[in-house]
Design a protein around this motif. Structure first.
Motif, mmCIF file in Angstrom:
data_model
loop_
_atom_site.group_PDB
_atom_site.id
_atom_site.type_symbol
_atom_site.label_atom_id
_atom_site.label_comp_id
_atom_site.label_asym_id
_atom_site.label_seq_id
_atom_site.Cartn_x
_atom_site.Cartn_y
_atom_site.Cartn_z
ATOM 1 N N GLN A 140 -100.779 -50.134 -19.566
ATOM 2 C CA GLN A 140 -99.676 -49.662 -18.537
ATOM 3 C C GLN A 140 -98.102 -50.932 -18.710
ATOM 4 N N GLU A 141 -96.872 -50.058 -17.895
ATOM 5 C CA GLU A 141 -95.656 -51.182 -18.827
ATOM 6 C C GLU A 141 -94.830 -50.351 -17.814
ATOM 7 N N ASP A 142 -94.507 -50.921 -16.787
ATOM 8 C CA ASP A 142 -93.254 -51.048 -15.686
ATOM 9 C C ASP A 142 -92.228 -51.706 -15.628
ATOM 10 N N ASP A 143 -91.072 -50.896 -15.091
ATOM 11 C CA ASP A 143 -89.676 -51.934 -15.346
ATOM 12 C C ASP A 143 -88.870 -51.198 -14.145
ATOM 13 N N THR A 144 -88.627 -52.162 -13.080
ATOM 14 C CA THR A 144 -88.055 -51.979 -11.684
ATOM 15 C C THR A 144 -87.381 -52.553 -12.081
ATOM 16 N N TYR A 145 -85.471 -52.064 -12.276
ATOM 17 C CA TYR A 145 -84.482 -52.741 -11.543
ATOM 18 C C TYR A 145 -83.544 -52.018 -10.538
ATOM 19 N N LYS A 146 -83.322 -53.772 -9.674
ATOM 20 C CA LYS A 146 -82.548 -52.774 -8.620
ATOM 21 C C LYS A 146 -80.556 -54.386 -7.917
ATOM 22 N N LEU A 147 -80.492 -52.966 -7.544
ATOM 23 C CA LEU A 147 -78.602 -53.363 -6.730
ATOM 24 C C LEU A 147 -78.765 -53.243 -5.472
ATOM 25 N N ARG A 148 -78.721 -54.367 -4.605
ATOM 26 C CA ARG A 148 -79.128 -54.340 -3.339
ATOM 27 C C ARG A 148 -77.651 -55.159 -2.696
ATOM 28 N N THR A 149 -77.751 -54.375 -1.847
ATOM 29 C CA THR A 149 -76.637 -55.528 -0.513
ATOM 30 C C THR A 149 -76.420 -55.220 0.976
ATOM 31 N N ASP A 150 -76.467 -56.300 1.261
ATOM 32 C CA ASP A 150 -77.111 -56.774 3.116
ATOM 33 C C ASP A 150 -75.493 -56.936 3.843
ATOM 34 N N MET A 151 -74.896 -56.675 5.152
ATOM 35 C CA MET A 151 -74.378 -56.904 5.874
ATOM 36 C C MET A 151 -74.693 -57.171 7.214
ATOM 37 N N GLU A 152 -73.923 -58.843 7.212
ATOM 38 C CA GLU A 152 -74.577 -58.243 8.796
ATOM 39 C C GLU A 152 -72.854 -59.004 9.897
ATOM 40 N N ILE A 157 -70.198 -65.768 3.579
ATOM 41 C CA ILE A 157 -69.272 -65.368 4.878
ATOM 42 C C ILE A 157 -67.830 -64.710 4.320
ATOM 43 N N VAL A 158 -68.001 -63.701 4.425
ATOM 44 C CA VAL A 158 -66.548 -62.786 3.751
ATOM 45 C C VAL A 158 -65.640 -62.161 5.150
ATOM 46 N N ARG A 159 -64.720 -62.671 6.074
ATOM 47 C CA ARG A 159 -64.417 -62.324 7.293
ATOM 48 C C ARG A 159 -64.497 -61.957 8.024
ATOM 49 N N GLY A 160 -65.970 -62.613 8.563
ATOM 50 C CA GLY A 160 -66.925 -62.574 9.618
ATOM 51 C C GLY A 160 -68.022 -62.111 8.981
ATOM 52 N N TRP A 161 -68.139 -61.385 8.042
ATOM 53 C CA TRP A 161 -69.479 -60.637 7.660
ATOM 54 C C TRP A 161 -70.829 -61.709 6.834
ATOM 55 N N LEU A 162 -71.443 -61.882 7.140
ATOM 56 C CA LEU A 162 -72.513 -62.147 6.277
ATOM 57 C C LEU A 162 -72.976 -62.001 4.697
ATOM 58 N N MET A 163 -72.578 -61.407 3.838
ATOM 59 C CA MET A 163 -72.764 -60.703 2.814
ATOM 60 C C MET A 163 -74.044 -61.545 1.499
ATOM 61 N N LYS A 164 -75.674 -60.092 1.539
ATOM 62 C CA LYS A 164 -76.224 -60.793 0.352
ATOM 63 C C LYS A 164 -76.378 -59.687 -0.428
ATOM 64 N N THR A 165 -75.616 -60.160 -2.001
ATOM 65 C CA THR A 165 -76.117 -59.419 -2.515
ATOM 66 C C THR A 165 -77.142 -59.477 -4.028
ATOM 67 N N SER A 166 -77.921 -58.607 -4.651
ATOM 68 C CA SER A 166 -78.634 -59.241 -5.627
ATOM 69 C C SER A 166 -79.030 -58.079 -6.652
ATOM 70 N N LEU A 167 -79.273 -58.777 -7.608
ATOM 71 C CA LEU A 167 -79.314 -57.418 -9.099
ATOM 72 C C LEU A 167 -81.043 -58.732 -9.283
ATOM 73 N N SER A 168 -82.139 -56.927 -10.073
ATOM 74 C CA SER A 168 -83.204 -57.444 -9.939
ATOM 75 C C SER A 168 -83.874 -57.104 -11.114
ATOM 76 N N LEU A 169 -84.306 -57.649 -12.181
ATOM 77 C CA LEU A 169 -85.005 -57.020 -12.783
ATOM 78 C C LEU A 169 -87.240 -57.033 -12.991
ATOM 79 N N ASN A 170 -87.663 -56.156 -12.366
ATOM 80 C CA ASN A 170 -89.686 -56.905 -12.564
ATOM 81 C C ASN A 170 -90.227 -55.904 -13.432
ATOM 82 N N ARG A 171 -90.856 -57.185 -14.304
ATOM 83 C CA ARG A 171 -91.116 -56.658 -15.497
ATOM 84 C C ARG A 171 -92.339 -56.848 -15.486
#
Length: 768
Positions: free
Chosen positions: A402-414, A374-388
């Motif tokens: 078949q080979e699949d790689d998925t990289y993702k960076l995501r942030t949610d705030m409320e 919780i930063v200055r009243g904001w509930l914050m979530k950030t993730s960095l992921s790899l699905n292989r």
């Protein structure tokens, strides 16, 4: 690359459906850990004398758990953040008279005076009064079902894993919800007439690209992620918020477990699997560890149930999870989630063009680092992921890796801007890499080793960026609204899309409300469809629009919900004559969903639910005439007109429990083969299809049962013995039709999922 388009058509391939028939019995592999024990079976442990332990629950005025409530001793840094059940626990060296304070957005703070002595273990219940009626996705948004302990909850996590016939599988349990069609006995989520690929699966903000084990064109045999790794799930079958993008039909968002509250050691042994888990934390409660592993050995199970001869290699699965949780402050947490699984199977398959052995192997890995604070009243979530994901399949002339790689960076705030206004915003960047290598047949389902094949060695890349903003407001005493918009850009389509979404809620009484949701939902085609040789590099995003009207009544232990919806489709990517694929598809689905639930597992003597869905779905589809395509509007392959599920669970005597579930579904549409063309000089035929989905299979019905006995022993330890019987009436459900080599005759293909028995034990040991 051409072959990839052949092996993942809109209509499932015959040879993969045949494999599915052989593997659906393996649903019970997960039953090695069929039962887990709820938190209130856990004992309280003695602590060292120089500490005191404060633990308890934070609830609302309606006794609903308040997740993320900040609990702290006033004037100190000692405290905790409540989990999804409202539970908190922390140690302190501050003794004497102390004030315990709990705060959370949207509620008035609560305080309680404590008198603390060294060695104490104090249990506290803090109740917070609302400053307004809270709005969350399970309340404002239509078609939402949550298995976490949140307001608006319909099924709790423990209820999911004890659903008879669901084999402790999240996906199979969700198929007992209205709006999800029973297309087959697998775990694929076909939501309101949509394809299985139209539902997105998330775990701690990370995208799970391959959420199924033993994959088939209809999803898979069961889910990859075990429910024992989760603290809760959120599932929506339509009208979901702007938070979720690149999905036209549904969302399954899961949350992994957080900091362990106590030391636990769990052992499981069943007819076909063994499992072990350790949940612990280091002194000080700042660092926690969760480890679990599962190993299946299905040979004995198939011998007992009479199916061993169908496999050259019985289904085998190994998986493991390691999660590290670091709580660096009262509100801040770092969670590093790691999961890996490997599956193998060898099964005999009969096809008109080939009779042989299918061998399959899959490896699936997910690594995700998530930060919450919780930063200055904001509930914050950030993730960095790899699905292989790495998958290998071999049958006749079909040999593909078949080979699949998925990289993702995501942030949610409320944040709560005022007592009547909440804001939500966030963004995400996702990069996909797909590679296909091997030999595949030129003609779909012609698997004769002498038949023509394509040689593949192709890679595809796709980048997608998305962002959203949403506001939830109390407009009047009884009126509430959610207004949001999201935008997504994908570099292969070279296109920005904007998706506005609106939800309105009118509170009829304290126990009843009426909701309306509307929204636009875009989804980009799979990257391989942009290939210029066999796809179309000019494809654009596909689109659906949702209209949903909901009435809900929730009082005491009973919940009733009825929902009417209409969903339109435009710009679907389907087969075309001039350019392989084109955005010319359209269609609609409409229907009514009804859901009634009574009681709560282990809290009432009886609990269960009834769900019913009525569906009509039509789409423009391509009919293969042997090299050319005729486009027809017909029922979609997932148009299951009637779906009915009845689930009941009861405590018969003390710790003896019995559960029953009954499922009924209209037979799915199928396209008949009306003729065949012999391919000289080879000894195989090419089928000629009749009108698309002009026939239906017979209706699907199944009755499942489960029984368990809870046996406590020692100080806080317990064992659960369980027995599961699937397809109690031994009904021969028809899954598809098998054709002779020249397609002149066909016979019903009945399920191998006949009456099936499974049993085992799960043991929980408490640490000190």
């Amino acid at each position: 690359c051409m072959a990839k388009l052949r092996i993942k058509p809109i209509q499932p391939g015959k040879f993969e459906m045949n494999i599915l028939k052989k593997m659906t019995i393996a649903l019970f592999l997960l039953l090695g850990g069929f039962i887990f024990l709820p938190p209130y079976f856990s004992p309280v442990f003695s602590q060292q004398a120089h500490f005191a332990v404060i633990r308890g629950f934070v609830v609302s005025g309606k006794n609903h758990p308040l997740q993320y409530a900040n609990v702290q001793l006033a004037g100190t840094f000692d405290g905790d953040v409540a989990d999804s059940s409202g539970f908190f626990s922390f140690k302190t060296r501050h003794f004497g008279k102390q004030i315990l304070r709990a705060t959370v957005i949207g509620y008035e703070p609560a305080e309680k005076v404590l008198h603390i002595s060294p060695g104490d273990t104090l249990r506290v219940r803090l109740k917070l009064d609302e400053t307004l009626i809270m709005l969350d996705e399970a309340v404002v948004t239509a078609s939402a079902f949550s298995t976490g302990d949140k307001e608006g909850v319909t099924l709790k996590s423990l209820e999911v894993v004890t659903t008879p016939g669901a084999a402790a599988d999240i996906f199979l349990a969700i198929k007992s919800f209205p709006g999800v069609a029973m297309v087959d006995e697998g775990s694929g989520l076909f939501v309101r007439g949509g394809d299985v690929n139209e539902t997105i699966t998330l775990l701690d903000q990370a995208t799970v690209v391959h959420p199924y084990k033993f994959e088939t064109p209809t999803g898979g045999v069961f889910g990859t992620i075990s429910p024992f790794l989760l603290s809760g799930t959120f599932f929506s079958s339509g009208g979901f918020s702007a938070k979720y993008g690149n999905a036209m039909s549904g969302v399954l968002a899961m949350e992994s477990q957080g900091m362990p509250k106590q030391q636990e050691y769990i052992l499981g042994l069943g007819l076909a699997a063994a499992s072990a888990a350790i949940n612990t934390y280091l002194p000080g409660g700042k660092l926690g560890l969760r480890f679990s592993g599962n190993q299946s050995f299905t040979d004995a199970m198939f011998r007992l149930n009479g199916r061993r001869e169908e496999f050259t290699r019985t289904p085998r699965s190994t998986d493991g999870n390691l999660s590290l949780i670091y709580k660096y402050s009262n509100t801040g947490t770092l969670k590093f989630f790691n999961f890996a699984s490997t599956d193998r199977v060898g099964v005999h398959v009969n096809q008109p063009s080939f009779d042989g052995i299918f061998n399959g192997k899959e490896t699936n890995m997910l690594h995700n680092l998530q930060w919450t604070d919780i930063v200055r009243g904001w509930l914050m979530k950030t993730s960095l992921s790899l699905n292989r994901f790495i998958g290998e399949k071999n049958l006749g002339n079909f040999n593909l890796k078949q080979e699949d790689d998925t990289y993702k960076l995501r942030t949610d705030m409320e944040k709560e801007m005022s007592p009547r206004l909440h804001l939500y915003t966030g963004w995400e960047f996702e990069r996909q890499r797909n590679r296909f290598k091997g030999e595949v047949p030129v003609y779909q389902n012609v698997l004769d080793p002498q038949a023509q094949t394509y040689t593949l060695d192709e890679s595809f890349f796709a980048n997608r960026f998305g962002l959203y903003g949403e506001a939830e407001a109390q407009l009047h005493r009884r009126w509430f609204a959610s207004l949001g918009v999201r935008g997504d850009y994908q570099q292969l389509a070279r296109q920005w899309v904007a998706d506005p979404r609106v939800s309105l809620r009118y509170q009829l009484s304290k126990t009843s409300d009426l909701r309306f949701s509307w929204g636009v939902y875009h989804q980009f085609p799979e990257p391989y469809l942009f290939n210029k040789e066999v796809g179309n590099p000019h494809l654009k995003a596909q689109q659906s629009r949702h209209w949903v009207l909901t009435f809900e009544h929730n009082k005491d232990n009973a919940l009733f919900r009825i929902e009417a919806y209409y969903k339109s489709y435009d710009d679907l990517a389907i087969r075309a004559n001039e350019i392989n694929y084109a955005n010319i598809g359209n269609g609609y689905s409409r229907g009514i969903d009804v859901f009634f639930k009574y009681g709560a597992y282990l809290l009432t003597r009886f609990n269960g639910w009834i769900s019913y869905s009525f569906l009509q779905s039509r789409r423009l589809q391509a009919r293969d005439l042997g090299g050319t395509y005729l486009h027809e509007t017909a029922p979609s392959a997932f148009d299951i007109t009637h779906n009915l599920t009845i689930v009941g669970k009861a405590r018969l005597y003390q710790q003896l429990s019995l559960g029953l579930s009954y499922r009924y579904a209209t037979g799915r549409p199928v396209t008949p083969v009306v003729d065949a063309i012999k391919q000289s000089p080879f000894n195989y035929y090419l089928p000629v299809e009749g009108r698309v989905n002009s026939e239906r299979l017979p209706a699907f019905q199944r009755l499942d049962a489960s029984m368990s006995v809870y046996v406590p022993f020692g100080y806080g330890n317990a064992a659960v013995f369980y027995l599961g019987i699937s397809n109690l009436t031994n009904r021969k459900n028809v899954l598809d039709y098998d054709y002779s080599p020249d397609y002149s005759t066909r016979t019903p293909r009945t399920t191998n999922y006949r009456r099936f028995i499974y049993f085992g034990v799960s043991i929980m040991l408490m640490g000190t």
